[in-house]
Each structure stands twice: as C-alpha cells, then as structure tokens.
Design an enzyme around this catalytic site. Sequence first.
Site, PDB file in Angstrom:
ATOM      1  N   ASP A 265       1.890  -0.406  -1.531  1.00  0.00           N
ATOM      2  CA  ASP A 265       2.576   0.590  -0.722  1.00  0.00           C
ATOM      3  C   ASP A 265       3.346   1.574  -1.607  1.00  0.00           C
ATOM      4  O   ASP A 265       3.811   1.213  -2.692  1.00  0.00           O
ATOM      5  CB  ASP A 265       3.543  -0.139   0.217  1.00  0.00           C
ATOM      6  CG  ASP A 265       4.270   0.777   1.168  1.00  0.00           C
ATOM      7  OD1 ASP A 265       3.608   1.370   2.033  1.00  0.00           O
ATOM      8  OD2 ASP A 265       5.509   0.904   1.036  1.00  0.00           O
TER       9      ASP A 265
ATOM     10  N   GLU B 208      -1.357   3.474  -2.545  1.00  0.00           N
ATOM     11  CA  GLU B 208      -1.107   4.520  -1.562  1.00  0.00           C
ATOM     12  C   GLU B 208      -0.423   5.699  -2.244  1.00  0.00           C
ATOM     13  O   GLU B 208       0.718   5.585  -2.689  1.00  0.00           O
ATOM     14  CB  GLU B 208      -0.214   3.993  -0.435  1.00  0.00           C
ATOM     15  CG  GLU B 208       0.101   5.057   0.605  1.00  0.00           C
ATOM     16  CD  GLU B 208       1.285   4.706   1.500  1.00  0.00           C
ATOM     17  OE1 GLU B 208       1.277   5.095   2.671  1.00  0.00           O
ATOM     18  OE2 GLU B 208       2.231   4.042   1.008  1.00  0.00           O
TER      19      GLU B 208
END
Length: 621
Positions: free
Chosen positions: A332, A361
């Site tokens: 993330d 990400e």
Amino acid sequence: MKSLQQLFGALALSTALMSPSNAQTLTRVEPENWWVGMQEPTVQLMIHGERIAELQPRLHHAGVTLQRVTRGDSPNYLFLDLTLDAQARPGTVELRFERAGRPVLTHGYPLLARAPGSAQRQGLGPQDAIYLIVPDRFAKGGTAGDSAQGLREGLNRGAPGGRHGGDLAGMRQHLNYVAAMGFTQIWPTPLTENDAASYSYHGYASTDFYKIDPRLGSREDYLALAREARAKGMGLIQDIVLNHIGANHWWMRDPPTRDWVNQWPGYTETNHARTTLQDPYASASDRRRFADGWFSTNMPDLNQRQPLLANYLVQMTIWWVEMAGLSGLRTDTYSYSDKDFLAHWSQRLLQEYPRLFMVGEEWSPHPAIVAYWQRGKRNHDGYVSQMPGMMDFPLHGALLAALNESDGHDSGFTKLYEALAHDFVYPDPARLVLFPGNHDTPRIHSLLNQDLTLYKMAMAYIATTRRIPQFFYGDEVLLQSPRQRDDGAVRGDFPGGWPGDAVNAFTGAGLSPAQREAQDFMRQLLNWRKQSRAVHEGGLMQFAPMQGVYVFFRYLPGDAKAAKVMVVLNKNSTDTPLDTRRFAEMLSPSSVGTDVLTGARHELGQTLSVPARAALVLEVR
C-alpha cells in the site's frame, strides 16, 4: 510434526521472576519465531518488557550466536541480533536475561524448519487473475465479529463506514465460488488488528502487525484460508502497509526510539505530491513533506530511515510470507515510504524468495512515474528499484476514458491505444497489474453509466491485454456506487454474504438478468483465460483504432502453430464490417476465429462482421 499450537506454546516458557522484589516480564518478542535455513543468517528480535533494557541477555545454543545487543531510547526494549549458522537446527533457543550475572527470567524462542520448497515458491504472474476482497464486506461465516472483544469498534452493519461483520470464516466458506469463477489469486485488504474507534474495517491502519484482527478471526483461521485456497489451486496475496500505522498502535504508547515515527512541530499531512521524488526541479521541503508527512491524524508516518524499524518491517514481511505460504504481496502507498528503504525491503524479500511477486501501489496517471519504481528501470537519478510489479493506474484511467468518450484523434479508443504504446517506458509491462476498479475507486459499472456492453468491453480488455488482471469483488454481479469516491458505498456488502440477504450472488438466487449475464460472462472469460498460453506468455500487436473499432492480438512469437487471440472492441451502435486484410501480419486468408465465449466460428479471410457494441475474443488458427 508439532502443531502450531505446540510450537507457539514455547512462547509461554518465559518464567516468573526469580526475585519477586524485582518483578519483570516480557510482554512481546517479535518476530515470535524464526526459521533455520534462511538466506540471511541473522534475525533481530524486538524484546519488549518493563525496564528490560536493564538486563543483560545471554544464550547458549548450538549453531546460534547472540551477535549484538542494541538498546533504544525507551528502557522497555532490547534488540537482539541472533546469527544462525549452518549447524542451527529446529528447536527452542533459551534466552536468559540477567542482572549482575544472576538470571532474572528466561524465554524459549522457537526455531522452525521451513516448508519444503519455500524459497523456490512460484509467485503469481500473467497466468493469474486476482480477486480483491474487503473481508469485512464479503461474507459473514462465524461469530468472531459479533463483539468488539475489548477493541474500540463493534458491529454496525447499518453504517456505510461501520464494521459489517464479514470474516475469514466467510471467505473460507466461499472459496469454491471464487475458484469456480476462474480466479487464481485472492487479495484481501489488510487483516491485521486495527483498533480504531471508527472506520477500522478497511484494515489500513494497523495497531499490531503480527495479530489478525479478532473481529475477522484468528491467525489459525488465516493460515487455514491460505491452505484451503492452495488446495483449490489459488494463491494468497497479503496486503502490506509499510508507510504508516494506526494511531492506537501499541508503539505509540512507548516508542522504541525517539525517531521511530516522523515528527513535526505540529500535525503535518503529506502533500500527496508523488512527482516530487522524480521532479528535477522539486524543492527539498516538498519532497520531505510528501515522504514524511502523515497520511491522516489517525495514521502516524513511520520513519524507515531508522535502521531498527526498517529491519522490523523487513522481518515482519518475511515472517508472514513464510508462515502463510504467500504467493504475493501488495504494498500500500508504496512511494510514500523512504525510497532507499523500499529498495532494501524488496531486495531482501527477493533474496529469500527469488520468484515471489510483489506489486506496489503508485496512484499516478503518468507511466513515467509508475515505471520509476519497477525493477530493471534505468532511472535518470540512478535510483535502482527491486519491485517486480506496480499497479497500472495510467492504463486504468485510459480504459475508462476510452469507453466513456466519443472517438477522435485524441479521445476515446485513441487514449487507450496511446496509453498502451507507452509500454516502452516499463522494464516489464507484463508484470503490471491492471484493474477495472479497487477499494478506493468508484465501481466500474457505475463509471460506465450502467452500460453492460461497455462493462463487457472493459472486462475483456483487462483479461486479455499484456497485464496481470485484478478484479474487485462484486464487479462480476454489477455492484454499484456513486460516481464520486464514497468508500462505504464502494465497499458494499457482497449479496448473499449474510444470512437473510434477499439476493445471493453465490447461488444466483435473486440476481437480475443483467447480473446473471455479467457473472456468466466473467466466469466463462476467466476460465478460458486459464488455458491461453498466448495471453499468459505472448506478445501483443495493436492496430490504431478506426471508425469506433479497436483491435489487438496476443500471439506467441516463433510458434506459428500456436493459437493467437484476436480481441475486437466495437463501440458503434450498429454491426460493423471489419476489413481483416488490414491485419495480414497476424491473419492469413485461411484464418478462422472461434469465439471463446459462444463457440461461434468466424472466417477471417477478408471481412469480419462485428456485432454492435460488443467485445469479441477470438481464438485464431
């Protein structure tokens, strides 16, 4: 072989203090165990207990050496570097903690044997299709979440941002559905404890990196999910957050060092200016605010330049890969962490697992920004990344534009065609992950104005282009959301995941005709995809869009006998004749295409009649 319960029972070997007047105990030892036979022979233990830094640790164990002891700024931590040489064997290492040469307490530390083939595990790749699940919103299969169990937030299914009660038991009960749909990898959003007063369901503000949130189930439930998924031919991806923690993480009550978290004179939020890390003109202050600013008041920003913390995060990640037998990691807010740490973190994971897949990400519409982070990229500033894959936000945005806009020289399908042409900036575009949407974006069917034909074009493109496809739970049955970001609505409950649901997408009961059609379409498409070598391994040739039609091919270079895949997307409102002689590089006058969904045969010698507003996926021989 000992059970996990027996192995972890060794953690309870810490004895009562030998002198009641000096009562001290260990409250945490992390990682809780380690393995012999790792590529990196050293493991660093974080020991937490009141005034533990006053004690002197000792150990005597064949093949294990206490290499170094580090004390932090808090008196309640010790960091022990244990070196495991080639003679180390599985067993229990007795750690002794002494004061003035006298033992005060002991702790049994488990060393385990690695699972056979662990280091050589095959990570996911272009042959896979990922199913992204928000566990709290997928299915309720047990009673784990019925009470907060000492945590701050309980059940409130009526609140869009509340906890709805989905759990690991629900995921396990519906693995057959996921497998039958054709998915080969499961990516749940984070499952570790998130002890926040509200909005704790999403999982991205961990308060304990080693603990599964009890409202979702236990660690054994998670390990069982991984085992059962593997038995059905599916891998498990873990969502890792390296950049930040939750404000109620136990570290925040007693940080190991003063620089454990990035601190500012007053609350300072990240500027989200991702380009500052590549911008040759960016100010140092902007770069610092991007990387060191907090994600929110409830998400303190970790300082990965702190070597003890950096090592903790590396080992925590390795621990979960080894313990759960993971096939991949999704990271993330990737670029928000310290970039030198990220290179080290990914390199260490690949040192232990050379074929493990990891995807980061980087929520940017610019291919050059995303490409900066992929392994093999020769960057202008000399930065060397080790990350195998990245989420393909640029192509995601171009696909939405292509399907929503009218076609022109710089609009509609032209945007998709030109976005894919930017693959020259990526070291390995086949390892990018493309998606119709995720837990942070509006639902794809809503963004396409609930047009089922456009939805099918999007899904067909994602499943066949040169990417690893990822789909969001519920998209296969056309779940809706506002067209603007609304997390609670986007992460709606999967129909049939709760007793009494009027609609059950697992069984098909109560689905509308359009939902059934979409679900059948996805099931057929993904199960066909499993056996298409051209899609898994092949090259791609695309042809410039003309008159509302976009065509590309997947093929195996050097293998003239292998089946090609021809994908035709037609946005026109009428059937469109396509002159196939234009595709002579891919087709011969005798080529025949078989529709992978219907089985219909199409002669491709000169003309192909493409149905109005349709996606054709043809296997060509």
